[in-house]
Design a protein around this motif. Structure first.
Motif, PDB file in Angstrom:
ATOM      1  N   ARG A  92     -21.034  -2.049  21.767  1.00 16.68           N
ATOM      2  CA  ARG A  92     -20.612  -3.378  21.286  1.00 16.68           C
ATOM      3  C   ARG A  92     -19.172  -3.600  21.040  1.00 16.68           C
ATOM      4  N   ALA A  93     -18.759  -2.591  20.057  1.00 21.10           N
ATOM      5  CA  ALA A  93     -17.242  -2.465  19.678  1.00 21.10           C
ATOM      6  C   ALA A  93     -16.401  -2.226  20.693  1.00 21.10           C
ATOM      7  N   THR A  94     -16.712  -1.376  21.787  1.00 23.63           N
ATOM      8  CA  THR A  94     -15.853  -1.203  22.858  1.00 23.63           C
ATOM      9  C   THR A  94     -15.901  -2.559  23.776  1.00 23.63           C
ATOM     10  N   LEU A 127     -12.270  -4.101  24.786  1.00 19.74           N
ATOM     11  CA  LEU A 127     -11.923  -3.757  25.974  1.00 19.74           C
ATOM     12  C   LEU A 127     -12.126  -5.155  27.085  1.00 19.74           C
ATOM     13  N   LEU A 128     -13.148  -5.834  26.809  1.00 19.76           N
ATOM     14  CA  LEU A 128     -13.195  -6.840  27.743  1.00 19.76           C
ATOM     15  C   LEU A 128     -12.112  -8.025  27.525  1.00 19.76           C
ATOM     16  N   ILE A 135     -10.043  -4.323  36.499  1.00 17.66           N
ATOM     17  CA  ILE A 135     -11.523  -4.825  36.643  1.00 17.66           C
ATOM     18  C   ILE A 135     -12.484  -3.784  35.925  1.00 17.66           C
ATOM     19  N   GLY A 136     -12.120  -2.543  36.148  1.00 20.96           N
ATOM     20  CA  GLY A 136     -12.924  -1.662  35.660  1.00 20.96           C
ATOM     21  C   GLY A 136     -12.702  -1.146  34.045  1.00 20.96           C
ATOM     22  N   LEU A 137     -11.762  -1.556  33.410  1.00 22.30           N
ATOM     23  CA  LEU A 137     -11.345  -1.093  32.239  1.00 22.30           C
ATOM     24  C   LEU A 137     -12.593  -0.786  31.189  1.00 22.30           C
ATOM     25  N   PHE A 138     -13.505  -2.208  31.044  1.00 26.27           N
ATOM     26  CA  PHE A 138     -14.632  -2.064  30.211  1.00 26.27           C
ATOM     27  C   PHE A 138     -15.533  -0.977  30.566  1.00 26.27           C
ATOM     28  N   ALA A 139     -15.741  -0.606  31.733  1.00 24.48           N
ATOM     29  CA  ALA A 139     -16.711   0.369  32.190  1.00 24.48           C
ATOM     30  C   ALA A 139     -16.017   1.797  31.959  1.00 24.48           C
ATOM     31  N   TYR A 140     -14.622   1.746  32.032  1.00 21.70           N
ATOM     32  CA  TYR A 140     -13.989   3.304  31.662  1.00 21.70           C
ATOM     33  C   TYR A 140     -14.254   3.649  30.305  1.00 21.70           C
ATOM     34  N   GLY A 141     -14.227   2.506  29.208  1.00 23.42           N
ATOM     35  CA  GLY A 141     -14.540   2.790  27.852  1.00 23.42           C
ATOM     36  C   GLY A 141     -15.720   3.020  27.534  1.00 23.42           C
ATOM     37  N   SER A 142     -16.725   2.340  27.991  1.00 27.99           N
ATOM     38  CA  SER A 142     -18.194   2.456  27.617  1.00 27.99           C
ATOM     39  C   SER A 142     -18.744   3.655  28.070  1.00 27.99           C
ATOM     40  N   THR A 143     -18.154   4.168  29.135  1.00 29.59           N
ATOM     41  CA  THR A 143     -18.357   5.450  29.822  1.00 29.59           C
ATOM     42  C   THR A 143     -18.411   6.389  28.973  1.00 29.59           C
ATOM     43  N   LYS A 144     -17.203   6.495  28.267  1.00 24.32           N
ATOM     44  CA  LYS A 144     -16.729   7.532  27.315  1.00 24.32           C
ATOM     45  C   LYS A 144     -17.704   7.691  26.168  1.00 24.32           C
ATOM     46  N   VAL A 145     -18.057   6.433  25.711  1.00 28.46           N
ATOM     47  CA  VAL A 145     -19.087   6.333  24.568  1.00 28.46           C
ATOM     48  C   VAL A 145     -20.529   6.990  25.025  1.00 28.46           C
ATOM     49  N   LEU A 146     -20.821   6.826  26.125  1.00 24.89           N
ATOM     50  CA  LEU A 146     -22.175   7.342  26.750  1.00 24.89           C
ATOM     51  C   LEU A 146     -22.008   8.641  27.156  1.00 24.89           C
ATOM     52  N   GLN A 147     -20.791   8.849  27.649  1.00 24.79           N
ATOM     53  CA  GLN A 147     -20.929  10.681  27.682  1.00 24.79           C
ATOM     54  C   GLN A 147     -20.778  11.312  26.271  1.00 24.79           C
ATOM     55  N   SER A 148     -20.171  10.809  25.431  1.00 27.32           N
ATOM     56  CA  SER A 148     -20.412  11.378  23.984  1.00 27.32           C
ATOM     57  C   SER A 148     -21.715  11.530  23.542  1.00 27.32           C
ATOM     58  N   CYS A 149     -22.375  10.764  23.829  1.00 27.73           N
ATOM     59  CA  CYS A 149     -23.886  10.551  23.429  1.00 27.73           C
ATOM     60  C   CYS A 149     -24.635  12.012  24.288  1.00 27.73           C
ATOM     61  N   PHE A 150     -24.486  11.694  25.316  1.00 29.49           N
ATOM     62  CA  PHE A 150     -25.188  12.769  26.210  1.00 29.49           C
ATOM     63  C   PHE A 150     -24.509  14.118  25.881  1.00 29.49           C
ATOM     64  N   PHE A 151     -23.277  14.303  25.555  1.00 26.91           N
ATOM     65  CA  PHE A 151     -22.669  15.665  25.031  1.00 26.91           C
ATOM     66  C   PHE A 151     -23.312  16.230  23.808  1.00 26.91           C
ATOM     67  N   ILE A 202     -19.093 -12.018  24.746  1.00 23.52           N
ATOM     68  CA  ILE A 202     -17.721 -11.423  24.451  1.00 23.52           C
ATOM     69  C   ILE A 202     -17.005 -11.785  26.007  1.00 23.52           C
ATOM     70  N   LEU A 203     -17.710 -11.532  27.063  1.00 27.74           N
ATOM     71  CA  LEU A 203     -17.311 -11.917  28.469  1.00 27.74           C
ATOM     72  C   LEU A 203     -16.806 -13.605  28.446  1.00 27.74           C
ATOM     73  N   CYS A 204     -17.745 -14.583  28.076  1.00 27.97           N
ATOM     74  CA  CYS A 204     -17.184 -15.635  28.197  1.00 27.97           C
ATOM     75  C   CYS A 204     -15.950 -15.889  27.149  1.00 27.97           C
ATOM     76  N   ALA A 205     -16.137 -15.387  25.996  1.00 24.79           N
ATOM     77  CA  ALA A 205     -14.978 -15.343  25.264  1.00 24.79           C
ATOM     78  C   ALA A 205     -13.666 -15.162  25.938  1.00 24.79           C
ATOM     79  N   SER A 206     -13.721 -14.039  26.587  1.00 22.64           N
ATOM     80  CA  SER A 206     -12.670 -13.422  27.189  1.00 22.64           C
ATOM     81  C   SER A 206     -11.997 -14.163  28.275  1.00 22.64           C
ATOM     82  N   ILE A 207     -12.954 -14.844  29.158  1.00 28.09           N
ATOM     83  CA  ILE A 207     -12.478 -15.750  30.392  1.00 28.09           C
ATOM     84  C   ILE A 207     -11.987 -16.673  29.820  1.00 28.09           C
TER      85      ILE A 207
END
Length: 537
Positions: free
Chosen positions: A341-343, A347-348, A388-404, A477-482
């Motif tokens: 949620r913080a990411t 980033l959105l 377009i993919g910025l939010f996904a890059y950041g969220s992926t790093k959070v998910l990967q940290s959890c997997f690791f 957050i997406l609505c606020a960002s748009i």
């Protein structure tokens, strides 16, 4: 049932560490931006800029193999566990064994890279073969800066130890020295590759040197060989056995088991960048300067990504690692939910803002010198599609940290492999109608798909980490960002000086985002406001 205090305390500690890392990263990114402006105005997107991008990218690939990638995925979880379950002597013994192995591997890799630079460059940038001058400059520059892999990997190793001991400040600020070094040497030597090469090497030395006193203060002592009682070793074998034991440790099995899939995962991630470079070097399809265009546009993407997402994931990894060892993973679930949620909260809006303001941002930052209108137009277009993919890059790093932290490095490697294949397919299709922008769009699409796959897998692995709350937060957050993006668009159209226009657009975007967050009831905004009120007002 956990109290509110116990629930939020780990998050506050993570936020504090992430804030420190984020501030250091902000300093580094600002210096990095100045560095890129210097390079852009000295070289534009032409021969020497492209040579630097390719030559610097090759050791960066290997750095992620055995350096920072290994640190984040393997060293921090294992070292963090040793700080909890073993004595200080055992911790530093493991640290020395890992250092011994790194020195041997990195020295061999460095020599190999210097000798085979001509082959490596031709594989990474096949489009350069058509330009002998560009090819020769890239090979020469690559050979000079290849020892950077040794320096930066040892720096990453030091960072892993210090992060495991919950020390983040010095490792976080160390990259600033690299950027300062490149800026100084580039300005001193002007339009030539010698300044860039010396800047990289000197910067690598400084990044490592600044961490050595802190390591020594924490208790590290360089010991290439382990100390054993003479009675434990037969007299005829004492010398050989003593030497070999400097490369043996029970924890190496765990490190090796985690390292192999992480190396594959890191390699695949970097191969995505290499794939982009390969397609970007095909000037007869995407146009001249494609490699440098992708570099400058992606560097702008890395600004918000590095300041927030990388800092957050780096600070969360030790917390994830200790929480994963608990029988009850409630705290891990809460931390994961909060991290996502913080990411998105940061980033959105950054993604929307970069898309809307891509042209004025590139024009205000890079335009000048050899960075002409053609360079600005191509870079802005690539920036739009990367965003377009910025939010996904950041969220992926959070998910990967959890997997690791869960010691699952195989799943991220598999997903990264699928993303690589998708990226290659999309590059092959999109580069014809969209030219260089198609390569950026392909990266964004593959990044979003990779995030969705990791999210779905982790949803099954870590059951009920407040998924509905994460999704609802994302939509608000997406609505606020748009809505913020609409405000930025109209403000950017004012007929003012390009710098003033950009400043007004950014300021209005920030203010309007805060307002729209309250309108759309974005809880993260309210939590931030309450925290500021309680602690600083």
């Amino acid at each position: 049932m956990s109290t509110g205090k116990s629930t939020h305390r780990p998050h506050r500690l993570i936020a504090k560490s992430a804030g420190l890392i984020g501030f250091a990263t902000l300093c580094s990114r600002i210096l990095g931006l100045i560095r890129d402006v210097v390079i852009a105005r000295l070289f534009g997107v032409y021969i020497y800029a492209q040579a630097f991008v390719i030559a610097f990218r090759i050791p960066n690939l290997l750095r992620d193999f055995v350096g920072e990638g290994a640190t984040n995925a393997v060293f921090v979880p294992v070292f963090s566990e040793y700080t909890l379950k073993h004595t200080k002597e055992e911790f530093w013994e493991l640290a020395n064994v890992v250092l011994n192995l790194l020195l041997v591997a990195l020295t061999a890799i460095t020599l190999f890279g210097i000798i085979f630079s001509p082959v490596i460059v031709r594989l990474i940038a096949p489009g350069f073969i058509a330009s002998p001058e560009k090819l020769a400059a890239t090979i020469r520059l690559n050979r000079i800066i290849f020892p950077y892999i040794l320096l930066i990997s040892l720096t990453a190793y030091s960072m892993g130890i210090l992060n495991s001991l919950k020390h983040f400040a010095v490792p976080a600020f160390a990259p600033c020295l690299l950027n300062i070094s490149i800026i100084v040497f580039a300005l001193l030597f002007g339009e030539g590759i010698k300044g860039l090469a010396l800047g990289v090497l000197v910067g690598g030395v400084l990044q490592l040197a600044v961490q050595i006193p802190v390591l020594y203060k924490k208790g590290f002592r360089l010991r290439l060989l382990h100390r054993f009682s003479p009675l434990e070793i037969p007299p005829k074998q004492r010398g050989a056995v003593k030497f070999l034991t400097g490369f043996k440790h029970p924890a190496l099995k765990t490190i090796g088991r985690l390292m192999l899939p992480r190396v594959m995962s890191s390699g695949i991630y970097q191969l995505n960048n290499f794939v982009d470079s390969i397609f970007g070097s095909l000037a007869w399809i995407v146009g001249e300067g494609g490699v440098a265009v992708l570099y400058f546009s992606y560097r702008l993407i890395q600004f918000p990504l590095g300041i927030f997402s990388n800092a957050l994931s780096q600070a969360m990894l030790p917390a994830f690692s200790t929480q994963a060892l608990e029988d009850n993973q409630d705290r891990l679930k809460q931390t994961l939910s909060w991290g996502l949620r913080a990411t998105n909260f940061v980033l959105l809006p950054a993604s929307v803002g970069l898309m809307v303001l891509s042209v004025p941002i590139v024009s205000a930052i890079f335009a000048g010198g050899r960075f002409d209108a053609h360079s600005s137009s191509l870079t802005a277009s690539a920036l739009f599609f990367y965003s377009i993919g910025l939010f996904a890059y950041g969220s992926t790093k959070v998910l990967q940290s959890c997997f690791f932290a869960l010691k699952d490095t195989v799943t991220p490697a598999k997903i990264a492999g699928l993303a690589l294949i998708l990226n290659i397919i999309l590059n092959s299709i999109l580069m014809f109608p969209l030219k260089i922008s198609g390569i950026a769009l392909a990266t964004s699409i593959s990044g979003i798909v990779s995030f969705c796959m990791l999210f779905n897998i982790l949803r099954k692995l870590v059951i009920d980490f407040e998924i509905k709350r994460v999704v609802a937060s994302f939509m608000r957050i997406l609505c606020a960002s748009i809505c913020m993006g609409i405000v930025c668009y109209f403000v950017s159209k004012l007929s003012l000086n390009r710098y003033l226009n950009l400043c007004l657009a950014l300021a209005s975007g920030f203010i309007s985002y805060v307002i729209f967050c309250f309108i759309f009831r974005v809880n993260e905004m309210r939590e931030l406001w309450n925290w500021l009120y309680e602690n600083h007002l």
